[in-house]
Design an enzyme around this catalytic site. Structure first.
Site, mmCIF file in Angstrom:
data_model
loop_
_atom_site.group_PDB
_atom_site.id
_atom_site.type_symbol
_atom_site.label_atom_id
_atom_site.label_comp_id
_atom_site.label_asym_id
_atom_site.label_seq_id
_atom_site.Cartn_x
_atom_site.Cartn_y
_atom_site.Cartn_z
ATOM 1 N N ARG A 161 -16.241 181.874 -18.258
ATOM 2 C CA ARG A 161 -16.647 180.540 -18.733
ATOM 3 C C ARG A 161 -18.005 180.626 -19.451
ATOM 4 N NH1 ARG A 161 -12.166 180.448 -17.039
ATOM 5 N NH2 ARG A 161 -11.304 179.015 -15.497
ATOM 6 N N SER A 235 -13.305 170.885 -14.092
ATOM 7 C CA SER A 235 -14.198 171.510 -13.101
ATOM 8 C C SER A 235 -15.646 171.244 -13.494
ATOM 9 C CB SER A 235 -13.984 173.023 -13.070
ATOM 10 O OG SER A 235 -12.623 173.319 -12.914
ATOM 11 N N GLU A 333 -20.624 173.991 -14.889
ATOM 12 C CA GLU A 333 -19.881 174.538 -16.035
ATOM 13 C C GLU A 333 -20.039 173.585 -17.230
ATOM 14 O OE1 GLU A 333 -15.720 175.961 -15.380
ATOM 15 O OE2 GLU A 333 -15.263 174.527 -16.973
HETATM 16 P P1 FAD Z 1 -17.051 169.259 -26.155
HETATM 17 O O1 FAD Z 1 -17.090 168.712 -24.777
HETATM 18 O O2 FAD Z 1 -17.057 168.307 -27.271
HETATM 19 O O3 FAD Z 1 -18.267 170.285 -26.336
HETATM 20 C C1 FAD Z 1 -18.502 171.276 -25.372
HETATM 21 C C2 FAD Z 1 -19.673 172.151 -25.857
HETATM 22 O O4 FAD Z 1 -19.257 172.879 -27.018
HETATM 23 C C3 FAD Z 1 -20.896 171.336 -26.295
HETATM 24 O O5 FAD Z 1 -22.044 172.051 -25.947
HETATM 25 C C4 FAD Z 1 -20.750 171.247 -27.812
HETATM 26 O O6 FAD Z 1 -21.985 171.134 -28.487
HETATM 27 C C5 FAD Z 1 -20.094 172.575 -28.140
HETATM 28 N N1 FAD Z 1 -19.221 172.512 -29.313
HETATM 29 C C6 FAD Z 1 -18.096 171.765 -29.450
HETATM 30 N N2 FAD Z 1 -17.513 172.026 -30.640
HETATM 31 C C7 FAD Z 1 -18.294 172.940 -31.257
HETATM 32 C C8 FAD Z 1 -18.229 173.606 -32.520
HETATM 33 N N3 FAD Z 1 -17.239 173.382 -33.391
HETATM 34 N N4 FAD Z 1 -19.229 174.503 -32.836
HETATM 35 C C9 FAD Z 1 -20.221 174.738 -31.976
HETATM 36 N N5 FAD Z 1 -20.338 174.124 -30.779
HETATM 37 C C10 FAD Z 1 -19.388 173.251 -30.428
HETATM 38 N N6 FAD Z 1 -11.877 174.215 -19.426
HETATM 39 C C11 FAD Z 1 -11.367 175.444 -19.190
HETATM 40 O O7 FAD Z 1 -11.964 176.465 -19.562
HETATM 41 N N7 FAD Z 1 -10.194 175.591 -18.512
HETATM 42 C C12 FAD Z 1 -9.485 174.538 -18.068
HETATM 43 O O8 FAD Z 1 -8.425 174.717 -17.496
HETATM 44 C C13 FAD Z 1 -10.007 173.227 -18.305
HETATM 45 N N8 FAD Z 1 -9.354 172.139 -17.839
HETATM 46 C C14 FAD Z 1 -9.869 170.895 -18.052
HETATM 47 C C15 FAD Z 1 -9.183 169.787 -17.556
HETATM 48 C C16 FAD Z 1 -9.666 168.500 -17.761
HETATM 49 C C17 FAD Z 1 -8.905 167.315 -17.225
HETATM 50 C C18 FAD Z 1 -10.855 168.316 -18.500
HETATM 51 C C19 FAD Z 1 -11.358 166.939 -18.787
HETATM 52 C C20 FAD Z 1 -11.568 169.418 -18.977
HETATM 53 C C21 FAD Z 1 -11.079 170.719 -18.752
HETATM 54 N N9 FAD Z 1 -11.757 171.857 -19.208
HETATM 55 C C22 FAD Z 1 -11.235 173.107 -19.003
HETATM 56 C C23 FAD Z 1 -13.030 171.728 -19.932
HETATM 57 C C24 FAD Z 1 -12.872 171.465 -21.449
HETATM 58 O O9 FAD Z 1 -11.614 170.948 -21.735
HETATM 59 C C25 FAD Z 1 -13.095 172.735 -22.275
HETATM 60 O O10 FAD Z 1 -14.364 173.271 -22.020
HETATM 61 C C26 FAD Z 1 -12.955 172.465 -23.774
HETATM 62 O O11 FAD Z 1 -12.995 173.682 -24.487
HETATM 63 C C27 FAD Z 1 -14.036 171.527 -24.318
HETATM 64 O O12 FAD Z 1 -13.659 171.173 -25.643
HETATM 65 P P2 FAD Z 1 -14.279 169.915 -26.371
HETATM 66 O O13 FAD Z 1 -13.834 169.966 -27.787
HETATM 67 O O14 FAD Z 1 -13.977 168.692 -25.637
HETATM 68 O O15 FAD Z 1 -15.836 170.283 -26.289
HETATM 69 P P1 NAP Z 2 -6.386 176.665 -7.824
HETATM 70 O O1 NAP Z 2 -5.072 177.166 -8.268
HETATM 71 O O2 NAP Z 2 -6.460 175.645 -6.735
HETATM 72 O O3 NAP Z 2 -7.303 177.914 -7.425
HETATM 73 C C1 NAP Z 2 -8.648 177.709 -6.950
HETATM 74 C C2 NAP Z 2 -9.545 178.709 -7.619
HETATM 75 O O4 NAP Z 2 -9.151 179.994 -7.209
HETATM 76 C C3 NAP Z 2 -9.427 178.646 -9.121
HETATM 77 O O5 NAP Z 2 -10.568 178.033 -9.599
HETATM 78 C C4 NAP Z 2 -9.233 180.080 -9.576
HETATM 79 O O6 NAP Z 2 -10.334 180.613 -10.295
HETATM 80 C C5 NAP Z 2 -9.122 180.880 -8.300
HETATM 81 N N1 NAP Z 2 -7.861 181.647 -8.298
HETATM 82 C C6 NAP Z 2 -6.624 181.214 -7.931
HETATM 83 N N2 NAP Z 2 -5.730 182.228 -8.016
HETATM 84 C C7 NAP Z 2 -6.421 183.310 -8.450
HETATM 85 C C8 NAP Z 2 -6.059 184.667 -8.740
HETATM 86 N N3 NAP Z 2 -4.800 185.117 -8.583
HETATM 87 N N4 NAP Z 2 -7.012 185.507 -9.190
HETATM 88 C C9 NAP Z 2 -8.283 185.080 -9.353
HETATM 89 N N5 NAP Z 2 -8.684 183.819 -9.086
HETATM 90 C C10 NAP Z 2 -7.777 182.951 -8.633
HETATM 91 O O7 NAP Z 2 -7.205 176.095 -9.082
HETATM 92 P P2 NAP Z 2 -7.042 174.749 -9.884
HETATM 93 O O8 NAP Z 2 -8.290 173.976 -9.733
HETATM 94 O O9 NAP Z 2 -5.726 174.087 -9.615
HETATM 95 O O10 NAP Z 2 -7.043 175.309 -11.378
HETATM 96 C C11 NAP Z 2 -5.995 176.126 -11.844
HETATM 97 C C12 NAP Z 2 -6.464 176.892 -13.062
HETATM 98 O O11 NAP Z 2 -6.839 175.976 -14.103
HETATM 99 C C13 NAP Z 2 -7.712 177.742 -12.780
HETATM 100 O O12 NAP Z 2 -7.625 178.928 -13.528
HETATM 101 C C14 NAP Z 2 -8.836 176.882 -13.278
HETATM 102 O O13 NAP Z 2 -9.945 177.647 -13.762
HETATM 103 C C15 NAP Z 2 -8.205 176.122 -14.419
HETATM 104 N N6 NAP Z 2 -8.834 174.811 -14.546
HETATM 105 C C16 NAP Z 2 -10.055 174.765 -15.118
HETATM 106 C C17 NAP Z 2 -10.708 173.557 -15.275
HETATM 107 C C18 NAP Z 2 -12.039 173.513 -15.954
HETATM 108 O O14 NAP Z 2 -12.495 172.431 -16.266
HETATM 109 N N7 NAP Z 2 -12.672 174.621 -16.192
HETATM 110 C C19 NAP Z 2 -10.102 172.380 -14.839
HETATM 111 C C20 NAP Z 2 -8.871 172.480 -14.228
HETATM 112 C C21 NAP Z 2 -8.228 173.698 -14.097
HETATM 113 P P3 NAP Z 2 -10.583 180.430 -11.881
HETATM 114 O O15 NAP Z 2 -11.064 179.035 -12.050
HETATM 115 O O16 NAP Z 2 -11.651 181.438 -12.136
HETATM 116 O O17 NAP Z 2 -9.318 180.700 -12.605
#
Ligand code: FAD
Ligand code: NAP
Length: 337
Positions: A161, A235, A333
């Site tokens: 991340r 998250s 994050e």
């Molecule tokens: P924004 O929120 O608009 O911006 C995020 C950052 O990126 C800011 O600092 C902004 O300045 C910068 N930025 C945006 N666009 C640009 C650009 N073109 N050039 C330079 N900088 C830029 N994330 C995960 O990694 N995994 C997940 O599974 C995941 N699940 C999510 C689930 C939900 C319900 C929600 C609400 C969020 C989740 N996220 C997840 C977080 C989010 O969706 C990601 O981080 C996504 O990439 C953000 O995109 P955005 O366009 O909305 O960015």
């Molecule tokens: P989950 O399945 O309940 O698992 C809990 C955590 O355990 C996750 O965060 C994941 O880490 C870790 N995990 C589970 N299985 C794993 C494996 N086999 N090896 C290594 N790590 C493992 O998680 P959840 O909240 O429902 O999310 C599912 C996936 O979607 C995750 O990968 C999570 O990162 C992603 N997600 C991300 C966001 C976001 O905003 N970043 C939001 C929702 C979901 P990791 O997070 O490192 O994968």
């Protein structure tokens, strides 16, 4: 291109925080970008879908929302395709485009909100896949030097991340286009048990990319709040990576601690931040309109009228409590503005 004044950002961030931008514009073309730079308004805040930002105040200067579009098939070999997408494309639309064309590699990243241009910022990841696994290069515009730059994977310094764009180059480069290398012979990534179990429960033994994508979407919809109904940014904290000894010490008291090894690292393990927050008693709690989601303690939510500061206060209380109870520091994050 229109530059508006005093605009509410509520529709432009998934927390639904009602902060204001002094100026606001939408970037749709190279000409727009040139016009923005000529206007010379500072500071410049780059916004995609607003799904990973917490707005804690009104923003001075200009908020620039990226809507640069266009998906292209650039080249192909017998086994792979190179595709590119404008930074303002919706990430999930790109995933669906790849699946419709039977190009594999994005299916585990289905339904992640936001734009293509923000995906490299935190090297988006889910269900054992990360952007870096398919990333080829990106094009960006350096906002200070005006230089057009190309970043290959090693230049981006992708981590968990994390990337150079969340560190040294934070807010300094506007990503305009991203290139990804996808496979024509996809192999399912079932490293996350919940995904493998869900497919097995459906009687699917050899999933194709569409079945994988649909299953990821079903799991996500069952666990995560829809930002259109309940403000959130997914998250809020990263899963902390802690020394093995600390993990063992916590496990003595809490044998059900959820921890995962980090491939290639014998000294650190990854703890599930959601488990720590839940075990500390925060799941489902709320302070005013800022709350911890009932199904997933890693997700902070806005029940309606929370300000960015309310959400930040809640996050800080959780951080302090988890530190006191487990000796673990939680790092946000989400990008806090
Ligand atoms: P924004 O929120 O608009 O911006 C995020 C950052 O990126 C800011 O600092 C902004 O300045 C910068 N930025 C945006 N666009 C640009 C650009 N073109 N050039 C330079 N900088 C830029 N994330 C995960 O990694 N995994 C997940 O599974 C995941 N699940 C999510 C689930 C939900 C319900 C929600 C609400 C969020 C989740 N996220 C997840 C977080 C989010 O969706 C990601 O981080 C996504 O990439 C953000 O995109 P955005 O366009 O909305 O960015
Ligand atoms: P989950 O399945 O309940 O698992 C809990 C955590 O355990 C996750 O965060 C994941 O880490 C870790 N995990 C589970 N299985 C794993 C494996 N086999 N090896 C290594 N790590 C493992 O998680 P959840 O909240 O429902 O999310 C599912 C996936 O979607 C995750 O990968 C999570 O990162 C992603 N997600 C991300 C966001 C976001 O905003 N970043 C939001 C929702 C979901 P990791 O997070 O490192 O994968």
């Amino acid at each position: 291109m229109k530059i508006s004044s005093s605009i509410s950002l509520k529709p432009f961030n998934t927390f639904g925080i009602d902060a204001r931008a002094e100026r606001f514009a939408v970037l749709r073309s190279e000409e727009d970008l040139r016009a923005i730079l000529r206007a010379n308004i500072a500071p410049l805040h780059l916004l995609g879908g607003g799904s990973n930002v917490l707005l804690t105040k009104d923003l001075p200067g200009l908020v620039l929302r990226n809507e640069l579009k266009g998906i292209e098939l650039e080249s192909e070999t017998g086994t792979h395709v190179l595709i590119s997408a404008g930074a303002g494309e919706v990430w999930h639309d790109l995933v669906m485009w790849a699946i419709d064309n039977n190009f594999g590699g994005l299916e585990n990243l289905s339904l992640i909100p936001g734009t293509v241009g923000a995906a490299p910022i935190q090297n988006i990841g889910a269900y054992g896949a990360e952007l870096k696994d398919v990333f080829e290069k990106l094009e960006a515009f350096h906002l200070e030097t005006g230089e057009r730059m190309v970043f290959k994977s090693e230049d981006c310094r992708f981590g968990y991340r994390n990337s150079i764009f969340k560190n040294e180059l934070k807010g300094r480069c506007l990503i305009t286009r991203v290139w990804l290398r996808l496979t024509k012979s996809p192999r399912p990534n079932l490293s996350y048990r919940i995904l493998a179990d869900s497919l097995r429960n459906k009687g699917i033994t050899q999933p194709g990319i569409r079945e994988l994508s649909e299953t990821v979407m079903e799991i996500r919809r069952s666990k995560l709040p829809d930002p259109a109904l309940l403000g959130n940014t997914g998250s809020f904290f990263k899963n902390p990576e802690v020394p093995v000894q600390l993990c063992e010490a916590i496990k003595k008291e809490f044998p059900d601690l959820v921890a995962f090894p980090l491939p290639g690292n014998e000294e650190l393990v990854k703890l599930a931040a959601g488990w720590l927050i839940e075990k500390a008693g925060w799941k489902g709690r709320r302070i005013g309109d800022a709350g911890v989601h009932e199904k997933q303690a890693l997700v902070l939510v806005n029940y309606g009228k929370a300000t960015g500061k309310d959400i930040l206060n809640l996050a800080q209380e959780i951080q302090a409590d988890v530190k006191e109870k487990f000796g673990v520091s939680l790092e946000p994050e989400v990008n806090i503005w």
